[in-house]
Design a protein around this motif. Sequence first.
Motif, PDB file in Angstrom:
ATOM      1  N   GLN A   1       0.833  -1.201   0.000  1.00 52.85           N
ATOM      2  CA  GLN A   1       0.000   0.000   0.000  1.00 52.85           C
ATOM      3  C   GLN A   1       0.868   1.252   0.000  1.00 52.85           C
TER       4      GLN A   1
ATOM      5  N   ASP B   1       3.866   1.509  -1.259  1.00 48.76           N
ATOM      6  CA  ASP B   1       4.402   1.622  -2.621  1.00 48.76           C
ATOM      7  C   ASP B   1       3.352   2.173  -3.578  1.00 48.76           C
ATOM      8  N   ARG B   2       2.118   1.702  -3.453  1.00 51.75           N
ATOM      9  CA  ARG B   2       1.044   2.205  -4.324  1.00 51.75           C
ATOM     10  C   ARG B   2       0.826   3.692  -4.086  1.00 51.75           C
TER      11      ARG B   2
ATOM     12  N   HIS C   1       4.000   5.440  -5.646  1.00 48.55           N
ATOM     13  CA  HIS C   1       4.272   5.316  -7.073  1.00 48.55           C
ATOM     14  C   HIS C   1       3.054   5.511  -7.975  1.00 48.55           C
ATOM     15  N   GLU C   2       1.862   5.363  -7.451  1.00 46.81           N
ATOM     16  CA  GLU C   2       0.655   5.508  -8.267  1.00 46.81           C
ATOM     17  C   GLU C   2      -0.186   6.708  -7.823  1.00 46.81           C
TER      18      GLU C   2
END
Length: 150
Positions: free
Chosen positions: A125, A127-128, A131-132
Amino acid sequence: MNKALTWTIATTTGDTVTGYLPTWADDDPTATDVPPDQLPVSLADVSHRADFDGQLLAVHNPASPNGISEGTEERVLCGVLVCDPYAESPDPRVPVVNVAIVDDYWINHLDPDGLAEVVAKLRAQADRLDHEIRPQLVAARADWAARHTA
């Protein structure tokens, strides 16, 4: 060689129960002069615990007493390493971790594999978000600034 740590509960009639006291435990449940009829209660109360801090984050509580969503700083992802050797259910009879998501929302009785699963999900989560979602936020703010008029 280090001598193993122990705790002892002694009754007023001289009966004693002794158990292992982990080095990580914050408290020693040793007690004396326990009435014999209270020994089961005293054993049920034996809890080896080591609290750990979480991260301090600003959160909003929509259920505040005045009905208005209010911001406050709360610890998130804090918890406790715990072992309750005389617990009724078997899960907490061995060391487990309980993690507070925020306030009184907990994930309980995590064994090492369960804790690894939570860590992996939190890492995914994070990382999301990084990065997103963060790039989407940057783009949305740039678009908003370019097109929105007050």
